[in-house]
Motif scaffolding. Structure first.
Motif, PDB file in Angstrom:
ATOM      1  N   TYR A  19      -9.313   8.004   8.723  1.00 42.66           N
ATOM      2  CA  TYR A  19      -8.682   8.957   9.822  1.00 42.66           C
ATOM      3  C   TYR A  19      -9.256   9.258  10.843  1.00 42.66           C
ATOM      4  N   ASP A  20      -8.455   9.819  11.743  1.00 41.60           N
ATOM      5  CA  ASP A  20      -9.100  10.468  12.932  1.00 41.60           C
ATOM      6  C   ASP A  20      -8.552  11.736  12.861  1.00 41.60           C
ATOM      7  N   GLU A  21      -7.477  12.136  13.801  1.00 40.23           N
ATOM      8  CA  GLU A  21      -6.820  13.456  13.526  1.00 40.23           C
ATOM      9  C   GLU A  21      -5.896  13.396  12.001  1.00 40.23           C
ATOM     10  N   LEU A  22      -5.082  12.172  12.019  1.00 42.63           N
ATOM     11  CA  LEU A  22      -4.307  12.065  11.000  1.00 42.63           C
ATOM     12  C   LEU A  22      -4.927  10.858  10.032  1.00 42.63           C
ATOM     13  N   ILE A  23      -4.654  10.884   8.873  1.00 37.62           N
ATOM     14  CA  ILE A  23      -4.843   9.886   8.133  1.00 37.62           C
ATOM     15  C   ILE A  23      -4.132   8.567   8.549  1.00 37.62           C
ATOM     16  N   LEU A  24      -4.952   7.591   8.692  1.00 39.54           N
ATOM     17  CA  LEU A  24      -4.373   6.316   8.994  1.00 39.54           C
ATOM     18  C   LEU A  24      -4.027   5.402   7.955  1.00 39.54           C
ATOM     19  N   MET A  25      -4.847   5.305   7.013  1.00 34.99           N
ATOM     20  CA  MET A  25      -4.812   4.215   5.883  1.00 34.99           C
ATOM     21  C   MET A  25      -5.438   4.909   4.623  1.00 34.99           C
ATOM     22  N   ASN A  26      -4.883   4.368   3.636  1.00 42.01           N
ATOM     23  CA  ASN A  26      -5.772   4.327   2.363  1.00 42.01           C
ATOM     24  C   ASN A  26      -5.312   3.234   1.446  1.00 42.01           C
ATOM     25  N   SER A  27      -5.841   3.211   0.108  1.00 42.54           N
ATOM     26  CA  SER A  27      -5.397   1.917  -0.779  1.00 42.54           C
ATOM     27  C   SER A  27      -4.076   2.296  -1.050  1.00 42.54           C
ATOM     28  N   ARG A  28      -3.383   3.172  -1.196  1.00 42.51           N
ATOM     29  CA  ARG A  28      -2.039   3.280  -1.725  1.00 42.51           C
ATOM     30  C   ARG A  28      -1.061   2.980  -0.612  1.00 42.51           C
ATOM     31  N   VAL A  29      -1.230   3.115   0.594  1.00 44.50           N
ATOM     32  CA  VAL A  29      -0.602   2.752   1.801  1.00 44.50           C
ATOM     33  C   VAL A  29      -0.605   1.314   1.742  1.00 44.50           C
ATOM     34  N   LEU A  30      -1.828   0.696   1.661  1.00 47.84           N
ATOM     35  CA  LEU A  30      -1.840  -0.792   1.709  1.00 47.84           C
ATOM     36  C   LEU A  30      -1.063  -1.352   0.443  1.00 47.84           C
ATOM     37  N   ASP A  31      -1.200  -0.841  -0.709  1.00 50.71           N
ATOM     38  CA  ASP A  31      -0.664  -1.568  -1.847  1.00 50.71           C
ATOM     39  C   ASP A  31       0.895  -1.182  -1.831  1.00 50.71           C
ATOM     40  N   ASP A  32       1.515  -0.414  -1.019  1.00 52.23           N
ATOM     41  CA  ASP A  32       3.079  -0.033  -1.103  1.00 52.23           C
ATOM     42  C   ASP A  32       3.729  -1.196  -0.218  1.00 52.23           C
ATOM     43  N   LYS A  33       4.432  -1.965  -1.108  1.00 51.87           N
ATOM     44  CA  LYS A  33       5.308  -3.237  -0.682  1.00 51.87           C
ATOM     45  C   LYS A  33       6.061  -2.743   0.348  1.00 51.87           C
ATOM     46  N   ASN A  34       6.877  -1.619   0.253  1.00 52.82           N
ATOM     47  CA  ASN A  34       7.609  -1.090   1.225  1.00 52.82           C
ATOM     48  C   ASN A  34       7.443  -0.909   2.566  1.00 52.82           C
ATOM     49  N   ASN A  35       5.994  -0.711   2.764  1.00 51.34           N
ATOM     50  CA  ASN A  35       5.218  -0.531   3.933  1.00 51.34           C
ATOM     51  C   ASN A  35       4.441  -1.309   4.445  1.00 51.34           C
ATOM     52  N   SER A  36       4.353  -2.589   3.770  1.00 46.93           N
ATOM     53  CA  SER A  36       3.141  -3.390   4.028  1.00 46.93           C
ATOM     54  C   SER A  36       3.337  -3.984   5.393  1.00 46.93           C
ATOM     55  N   LYS A  37       4.363  -4.164   6.272  1.00 42.72           N
ATOM     56  CA  LYS A  37       4.300  -4.584   7.808  1.00 42.72           C
ATOM     57  C   LYS A  37       3.785  -3.243   8.628  1.00 42.72           C
ATOM     58  N   GLU A  38       4.270  -2.249   8.241  1.00 41.88           N
ATOM     59  CA  GLU A  38       3.452  -0.946   8.869  1.00 41.88           C
ATOM     60  C   GLU A  38       2.264  -0.598   8.760  1.00 41.88           C
ATOM     61  N   ALA A  39       1.639  -0.988   7.453  1.00 42.10           N
ATOM     62  CA  ALA A  39       0.445  -0.812   7.169  1.00 42.10           C
ATOM     63  C   ALA A  39      -0.563  -1.908   7.913  1.00 42.10           C
ATOM     64  N   GLU A  40       0.062  -2.973   7.810  1.00 42.03           N
ATOM     65  CA  GLU A  40      -0.657  -4.015   8.588  1.00 42.03           C
ATOM     66  C   GLU A  40      -0.740  -3.876  10.288  1.00 42.03           C
ATOM     67  N   ARG A  41       0.173  -3.327  10.726  1.00 41.03           N
ATOM     68  CA  ARG A  41       0.315  -3.019  12.073  1.00 41.03           C
ATOM     69  C   ARG A  41      -0.626  -1.838  12.525  1.00 41.03           C
ATOM     70  N   ILE A  42      -0.870  -0.676  11.494  1.00 36.37           N
ATOM     71  CA  ILE A  42      -1.756   0.357  11.705  1.00 36.37           C
ATOM     72  C   ILE A  42      -3.144  -0.290  11.737  1.00 36.37           C
ATOM     73  N   VAL A  43      -3.495  -1.018  10.741  1.00 36.80           N
ATOM     74  CA  VAL A  43      -4.938  -1.638  10.672  1.00 36.80           C
ATOM     75  C   VAL A  43      -5.056  -2.471  11.931  1.00 36.80           C
ATOM     76  N   GLN A  44      -4.271  -3.253  12.370  1.00 43.52           N
ATOM     77  CA  GLN A  44      -4.359  -4.420  13.508  1.00 43.52           C
ATOM     78  C   GLN A  44      -4.819  -3.318  14.718  1.00 43.52           C
ATOM     79  N   ASP A  45      -3.828  -2.345  14.927  1.00 40.50           N
ATOM     80  CA  ASP A  45      -3.873  -1.625  16.188  1.00 40.50           C
ATOM     81  C   ASP A  45      -4.812  -0.504  16.192  1.00 40.50           C
TER      82      ASP A  45
END
Length: 137
Positions: free
Chosen positions: A41-67
Protein backbone atom coordinates in the motif's frame (compact mmCIF):
# COMPACT_ATOMS: atom_id res chain seq x y z
CA UNK A 1 4.37 -2.30 20.95
CA UNK A 2 6.20 -4.73 18.71
CA UNK A 3 9.92 -5.11 19.26
CA UNK A 4 12.14 -4.95 16.17
CA UNK A 5 14.69 -7.75 15.81
CA UNK A 6 18.23 -6.45 16.05
CA UNK A 7 19.80 -8.03 12.97
CA UNK A 8 21.91 -6.45 10.24
CA UNK A 9 19.96 -7.14 7.08
CA UNK A 10 21.46 -4.29 5.10
CA UNK A 11 22.17 -6.49 2.07
CA UNK A 12 18.44 -6.24 1.27
CA UNK A 13 18.51 -2.42 1.07
CA UNK A 14 18.50 -1.18 -2.52
CA UNK A 15 17.19 -4.41 -4.05
CA UNK A 16 14.66 -3.83 -6.82
CA UNK A 17 11.18 -5.33 -6.90
CA UNK A 18 10.97 -7.61 -9.94
CA UNK A 19 7.78 -9.68 -9.62
CA UNK A 20 4.70 -9.97 -7.39
CA UNK A 21 2.84 -13.28 -7.08
CA UNK A 22 0.28 -14.38 -4.52
CA UNK A 23 2.79 -16.64 -2.74
CA UNK A 24 6.09 -14.83 -3.36
CA UNK A 25 7.55 -11.42 -4.01
CA UNK A 26 10.77 -11.43 -6.02
CA UNK A 27 13.49 -8.83 -5.75
CA UNK A 28 16.81 -8.61 -7.53
CA UNK A 29 18.90 -11.13 -5.53
CA UNK A 30 16.16 -12.06 -3.00
CA UNK A 31 12.82 -13.84 -2.73
CA UNK A 32 10.15 -13.41 -0.07
CA UNK A 33 8.04 -16.61 0.03
CA UNK A 34 4.66 -16.13 1.74
CA UNK A 35 2.20 -18.46 3.49
CA UNK A 36 0.34 -15.75 5.37
CA UNK A 37 -1.56 -12.53 4.63
CA UNK A 38 0.28 -9.58 3.13
CA UNK A 39 -0.53 -6.28 1.50
CA UNK A 40 1.20 -3.56 -0.46
CA UNK A 41 0.00 0.00 0.00
CA UNK A 42 0.74 3.70 -0.11
CA UNK A 43 -2.33 5.79 0.78
CA UNK A 44 -4.53 2.99 -0.56
CA UNK A 45 -4.06 -0.76 -0.66
CA UNK A 46 -2.56 -1.50 -4.07
CA UNK A 47 -2.24 -5.27 -3.90
CA UNK A 48 -2.65 -8.44 -1.84
CA UNK A 49 -2.77 -12.15 -2.62
CA UNK A 50 -6.56 -12.25 -3.06
CA UNK A 51 -6.46 -9.56 -5.75
CA UNK A 52 -3.77 -11.43 -7.65
CA UNK A 53 -5.69 -14.72 -7.44
CA UNK A 54 -8.99 -13.19 -8.56
CA UNK A 55 -9.36 -14.32 -12.18
CA UNK A 56 -11.97 -11.62 -12.88
CA UNK A 57 -9.46 -8.89 -12.06
CA UNK A 58 -6.22 -10.44 -13.32
CA UNK A 59 -5.60 -7.84 -16.05
CA UNK A 60 -6.22 -4.95 -13.66
CA UNK A 61 -4.00 -6.58 -11.02
CA UNK A 62 -1.19 -6.99 -13.56
CA UNK A 63 -1.54 -3.33 -14.57
CA UNK A 64 -1.37 -2.17 -10.94
CA UNK A 65 1.76 -4.27 -10.35
CA UNK A 66 3.48 -3.01 -13.50
CA UNK A 67 2.51 0.66 -13.07
CA UNK A 68 3.08 1.03 -9.34
CA UNK A 69 5.41 -1.68 -8.03
CA UNK A 70 7.89 -3.16 -10.49
CA UNK A 71 11.26 -1.40 -10.31
CA UNK A 72 10.75 0.09 -6.83
CA UNK A 73 13.76 -0.30 -4.53
CA UNK A 74 13.89 -1.31 -0.88
CA UNK A 75 14.61 1.71 1.35
CA UNK A 76 14.25 -0.09 4.68
CA UNK A 77 13.26 -3.44 6.07
CA UNK A 78 12.15 -4.25 9.60
CA UNK A 79 11.31 -7.62 11.09
CA UNK A 80 9.51 -7.72 14.41
CA UNK A 81 9.54 -10.32 17.16
CA UNK A 82 6.32 -12.17 17.72
CA UNK A 83 4.36 -12.50 15.59
CA UNK A 84 7.30 -11.97 13.17
CA UNK A 85 5.72 -9.27 11.02
CA UNK A 86 7.79 -7.76 8.21
CA UNK A 87 7.59 -4.16 7.05
CA UNK A 88 9.46 -3.31 3.86
CA UNK A 89 9.49 0.30 2.72
CA UNK A 90 10.03 0.87 -0.98
CA UNK A 91 10.80 4.18 -2.63
CA UNK A 92 7.91 6.57 -3.32
CA UNK A 93 6.30 5.67 0.03
CA UNK A 94 5.11 2.18 -0.88
CA UNK A 95 4.97 -0.33 1.99
CA UNK A 96 4.95 -4.13 1.88
CA UNK A 97 3.48 -5.50 5.07
CA UNK A 98 3.48 -9.20 6.00
CA UNK A 99 1.41 -10.27 9.00
CA UNK A 100 1.46 -13.93 10.03
CA UNK A 101 -1.85 -15.34 11.18
CA UNK A 102 -1.17 -18.96 12.14
CA UNK A 103 0.30 -20.22 15.45
CA UNK A 104 1.62 -23.56 14.16
CA UNK A 105 3.05 -23.18 10.65
CA UNK A 106 5.90 -21.17 9.12
CA UNK A 107 4.59 -17.91 7.74
CA UNK A 108 7.34 -16.69 5.42
CA UNK A 109 10.93 -17.15 4.19
CA UNK A 110 13.18 -14.33 3.06
CA UNK A 111 16.14 -15.63 1.09
CA UNK A 112 19.07 -13.71 -0.27
CA UNK A 113 20.06 -15.58 -3.42
CA UNK A 114 23.34 -17.43 -3.53
CA UNK A 115 24.84 -20.36 -1.67
CA UNK A 116 26.22 -18.22 1.15
CA UNK A 117 23.22 -15.89 1.36
CA UNK A 118 21.17 -15.16 4.44
CA UNK A 119 17.93 -17.05 4.90
CA UNK A 120 15.32 -15.82 7.39
CA UNK A 121 12.26 -17.85 8.40
CA UNK A 122 9.11 -16.75 10.19
CA UNK A 123 8.67 -19.81 12.40
CA UNK A 124 5.62 -21.27 14.15
CA UNK A 125 4.69 -19.44 17.31
CA UNK A 126 5.81 -16.07 15.95
CA UNK A 127 9.59 -16.13 16.19
CA UNK A 128 12.21 -15.63 13.49
CA UNK A 129 15.04 -18.02 12.76
CA UNK A 130 17.92 -16.94 10.60
CA UNK A 131 20.58 -18.91 8.86
CA UNK A 132 23.76 -16.90 8.72
CA UNK A 133 26.05 -16.18 5.82
CA UNK A 134 29.46 -17.85 5.77
CA UNK A 135 31.74 -16.14 8.30
CA UNK A 136 28.94 -14.74 10.50
CA UNK A 137 28.49 -15.79 14.10
Amino acid sequence: MKKEINLDISEFIGLELKEVNSDQIKFSKAILELWCPWRIYDELILMNSRVLDDKNNSKEAERIVQDNLIGRKIKSIKIFEQPCDIRIELDKGIIIEVFPDHPIYESWNLKFEGIDGRHLVGTPGGEVTWFLKDGEE
